[in-house]
Design an enzyme around this catalytic site. Structure first.
Site, PDB file in Angstrom:
ATOM      1  N   ASP A 111       0.855  -1.181   0.000  1.00  0.00           N
ATOM      2  CA  ASP A 111       0.000   0.000   0.000  1.00  0.00           C
ATOM      3  C   ASP A 111       0.893   1.234   0.000  1.00  0.00           C
ATOM      4  O   ASP A 111       2.007   1.205   0.540  1.00  0.00           O
ATOM      5  CB  ASP A 111      -0.900   0.020   1.236  1.00  0.00           C
ATOM      6  CG  ASP A 111      -1.964  -1.072   1.207  1.00  0.00           C
ATOM      7  OD1 ASP A 111      -2.433  -1.421   0.112  1.00  0.00           O
ATOM      8  OD2 ASP A 111      -2.340  -1.558   2.293  1.00  0.00           O
ATOM      9  N   ASP A 129      -7.008  -1.315  -4.595  1.00  0.00           N
ATOM     10  CA  ASP A 129      -8.089  -0.971  -3.669  1.00  0.00           C
ATOM     11  C   ASP A 129      -8.996   0.097  -4.264  1.00  0.00           C
ATOM     12  O   ASP A 129     -10.220   0.033  -4.138  1.00  0.00           O
ATOM     13  CB  ASP A 129      -7.516  -0.453  -2.346  1.00  0.00           C
ATOM     14  CG  ASP A 129      -6.660  -1.462  -1.621  1.00  0.00           C
ATOM     15  OD1 ASP A 129      -6.887  -2.675  -1.785  1.00  0.00           O
ATOM     16  OD2 ASP A 129      -5.746  -1.044  -0.887  1.00  0.00           O
TER      17      ASP A 129
END
EC number: 3.4.23.36
Length: 157
Positions: A111, A129
């Site tokens: 991330d 995401d």
């Protein structure tokens, strides 16, 4: 076929950005892009959104394979209709595959998008995401539109 191209582009872009972060940043390094709002922060996640179910890789493998199968089934079923629904499915599929690749090869998800929205430090996320979120929103909107179109229509008895 064009919807699978969208899926492929999402996967490629997601993996390329994750690779750039992993290659050029140490874990937890952070670079401010837009002061007070947007940072690129190298982070890893062994769970789902917001770190829930941390370390439960077997569950993510099973769920992702099932979701991918269902999405491909519905993309084949509706391939000649509902273009916005198909785009939503393509985004969800691309996001699911992007994070699945990380989970299989790294046992974690990379991330890096770090936002502070109106004083709320949003959990760090990635392009997969984002694609999942956009895809789900498109699918929900299409379902609501379809429901509104069919509201008032009675089923013949």
């Amino acid at each position: 076929m064009r919807y699978y191209v969208i899926t492929l582009l999402i996967v490629l872009f997601d993996q390329a950005t994750k690779w750039m972060v992993a290659l050029n940043m140490n874990l937890y390094d952070s670079y401010e892009v837009i002061p007070g709002f947007f940072w690129i922060t190298s982070h890893r996640n062994t769970g789902a959104a917001w770190g829930i179910l941390e370390g439960q890789m077997w569950l993510f493998y099973i769920v992702t394979v099932i979701v991918i199968g269902i999405l491909i089934y519905y993309m084949q079923l509706y391939k000649n209709s509902y273009p916005w629904l198909m785009i939503g499915f393509a985004f969800i599929l691309g996001g699911a595959i992007g994070n699945f690749i990380d989970r299989i090869f790294l046992q974690e998800v990379i991330d890096f998008i770090d936002l502070n929205i109106f004083g709320y430090d949003f959990p760090i996320f990635n392009l997969a995401d984002s694609a999942l979120t956009v895809g789900v929103i498109l699918v929900i909107i299409m379902m609501l539109i379809d429901e509104m179109k069919n509201k008032g229509k009675k089923v013949d008895e």
